[in-house]
Write an enzyme that holds these catalytic residues in place. Structure first.
Site, PDB file in Angstrom:
ATOM      1  N   ARG A 156       0.843  -1.201   0.000  1.00 17.44           N
ATOM      2  CA  ARG A 156       0.000   0.000   0.000  1.00 17.44           C
ATOM      3  C   ARG A 156       0.879   1.252   0.000  1.00 17.44           C
ATOM      4  NH1 ARG A 156      -3.630  -1.403   5.164  1.00 17.44           N
ATOM      5  NH2 ARG A 156      -1.635  -2.385   5.739  1.00 17.44           N
TER       6      ARG A 156
ATOM      7  N   LYS B 112       1.612   2.040   7.324  1.00 10.07           N
ATOM      8  CA  LYS B 112       1.947   1.233   8.497  1.00 10.07           C
ATOM      9  C   LYS B 112       2.895   1.983   9.420  1.00 10.07           C
ATOM     10  CE  LYS B 112       0.818  -2.288   9.477  1.00 10.07           C
ATOM     11  NZ  LYS B 112      -0.342  -2.591  10.355  1.00 10.07           N
TER      12      LYS B 112
ATOM     13  N   TYR C 259      -1.012   4.538  10.668  1.00  8.72           N
ATOM     14  CA  TYR C 259      -1.395   3.562  11.682  1.00  8.72           C
ATOM     15  C   TYR C 259      -0.171   3.329  12.573  1.00  8.72           C
ATOM     16  CZ  TYR C 259      -5.539   2.339   8.924  1.00  8.72           C
ATOM     17  OH  TYR C 259      -6.721   2.377   8.234  1.00  8.72           O
TER      18      TYR C 259
ATOM     19  N   HIS D 204      -0.588   1.712  16.249  1.00  5.40           N
ATOM     20  CA  HIS D 204      -0.825   0.576  17.147  1.00  5.40           C
ATOM     21  C   HIS D 204       0.254   0.507  18.229  1.00  5.40           C
ATOM     22  CE1 HIS D 204      -4.004  -0.789  14.485  1.00  5.40           C
ATOM     23  NE2 HIS D 204      -3.165  -0.746  13.465  1.00  5.40           N
TER      24      HIS D 204
ATOM     25  N   GLU E 165      -5.750   4.936  13.778  1.00  2.00           N
ATOM     26  CA  GLU E 165      -6.673   4.016  14.455  1.00  2.00           C
ATOM     27  C   GLU E 165      -7.367   4.598  15.674  1.00  2.00           C
ATOM     28  OE1 GLU E 165      -2.657   3.126  16.374  1.00  2.00           O
ATOM     29  OE2 GLU E 165      -3.405   3.617  14.360  1.00  2.00           O
TER      30      GLU E 165
ATOM     31  N   VAL F 164      -7.270 -11.308  13.384  1.00  2.00           N
ATOM     32  CA  VAL F 164      -7.210  -9.997  12.742  1.00  2.00           C
ATOM     33  C   VAL F 164      -6.700  -8.938  13.722  1.00  2.00           C
ATOM     34  CG1 VAL F 164      -8.533  -8.281  11.432  1.00  2.00           C
ATOM     35  CG2 VAL F 164      -9.123 -10.692  11.254  1.00  2.00           C
TER      36      VAL F 164
ATOM     37  N   ASP G 264      -2.271  -7.012  15.205  1.00  5.87           N
ATOM     38  CA  ASP G 264      -1.487  -5.782  15.284  1.00  5.87           C
ATOM     39  C   ASP G 264      -1.816  -4.969  16.531  1.00  5.87           C
ATOM     40  OD1 ASP G 264      -3.957  -4.928  14.448  1.00  5.87           O
ATOM     41  OD2 ASP G 264      -3.275  -4.039  12.562  1.00  5.87           O
TER      42      ASP G 264
END
Length: 366
Positions: free
Chosen positions: A15, A75, A94, A96, A118, A267, A270
């Site tokens: 991506r 990411k 993102y 996390h 997120e 899922v 992460d």
């Protein structure tokens, strides 16, 4: 503002943080956009596409970080990128954080402003920048789970939809949020028997109203989970706690209660995973087996369908990128409560409570 779009360097992450259409909107608003060479290639966007809309294409990731004030990624930065992030940067991606202490410490040390996709949150509690990737991941969870149920890759040898005269496979979905609903929808479309669990009765009522009759709802408890894992073929972990580590709903000892060849797709990996035996894997090596149970724990599932994912992501991130670029992060976050909730780390301080709680640290007041 000077905005940088680097190439993602996480394993098999294809991506890109911004499509040419998104870059066009930024340049139309008098911003300068630097795109790393071949950054969009994996998603089907080429350097010429970016040049045509006015972007400046730079050869290396170092060049992009050096030139930019704001970095727009997909990411979380990995170790090689840590030294590139400086105190003048605003990094929008993102993150996390709760699942990675090294990343958290690195971003604190950088003194950059870290805004996490997120945790951007609307008034109704929805997560607008997480939703499209959750939709992709939820649908992919069934696609991948169905594949890994095949016997040559150590699955049970079950066809989820069954055939006339043979009952369909059984899918257990943990969590009735975006991931869970999309997974249930896909599994139901294949003809599988689906059980979806949650502790939120309002969500279960919604699922019960909108799903076909072969999708059944059940309140989530350890007792009920232990009962269902014994005869379900594919188990999807789709539980999310905003900005925090996912709760462990399946413990290691539960694996022995599953049939050999059962497939687990976590899922939530992460965010630390909702299965005790989960550990992040890559698209290159997506699975491993413990106690004859197949684990699929790819931490960037939507990266396998980058064209779809990049378009879906830019659709929702672009308005926020424009606000940050047009107004600067301080004004934009002061005016927009949703964007303000995306602030995780600011100039060496944690400002998002769940991250501090994950490591038993203290949260800093802004």
């Amino acid at each position: 503002m000077k905005i940088g779009v680097p190439k993602e360097i996480k394993n098999n992450e294809s991506r890109v943080g911004m499509t040419p259409a998104g870059v066009y909107e930024l340049i139309k608003n008098n911003h300068t956009v630097y795109v790393q060479k071949d950054a969009g290639f994996g998603s089907g966007f080429f350097d010429e596409d970016y040049k045509e809309v006015g972007a400046i294409v730079l050869d290396t990731i170092e060049d992009v970080y050096d030139a930019a004030e704001m970095i727009v990624k997909v990411k979380e930065p990995i170790a090689e990128e840590y030294p590139l992030i400086k105190s003048h940067h605003v990094v929008f991606t993102y993150f996390h954080f709760a699942s990675s202490e090294p990343l958290t410490k690195a971003m604190l040390k950088s003194k950059a402003v870290c805004i996490a996709y997120e945790t951007v949150e609307d008034e109704d509690g929805s997560l607008p920048l997480l939703t499209p990737m959750s939709e992709v991941a939820g649908r992919m969870a069934i696609q991948q789970g169905a594949k890994y149920l095949e016997k040559p890759i150590k699955g049970r040898g079950v066809l989820l939809g069954g055939v006339p005269g043979v009952p369909p496979g059984k899918v257990l979905v943990l969590g009735a949020g975006v991931v869970g609903i999309q997974a249930a929808k896909m599994a139901a479309g294949l003809g599988a028997h689906v059980t979806i669990m949650d502790i939120n009765m309002k969500q279960l009522r919604y699922v019960n109203d909108v799903m076909p009759s072969h999708v059944v709802t059940e309140f989530s408890s350890e007792y009920n989970i232990r009962k269902r894992i014994k005869d379900h073929d594919l188990i999807i972990g789709g539980v999310l706690l905003k900005g925090a580590k996912a709760p462990k709903l399946i413990s290691k000892d539960m694996l022995k209660e599953m049939r050999p060849g059962t497939v687990l797709v976590d899922v939530a990996v992460d965010q630390g995973g909702c299965i005790e035996t989960s550990k992040p894997t890559t698209h290159e090596n997506p699975t491993y087996i413990i106690d004859d149970v197949v684990h699929y724990c790819v931490a960037n599932m939507p990266g396998a369908v980058p064209y779809t994912s990049t378009l879906a992501l830019t659709n929702v991130t672009l308005p926020y990128v424009l606000r940050l670029a047009n107004q600067g992060w301080e004004v934009a976050c002061a005016k927009d409560a949703s964007l303000r909730k995306g602030l995780n780390i600011v100039k060496g301080k944690i400002v998002y409570e769940e991250i501090a709680e994950a490591f038993n640290w203290t949260v800093d007041a802004m």
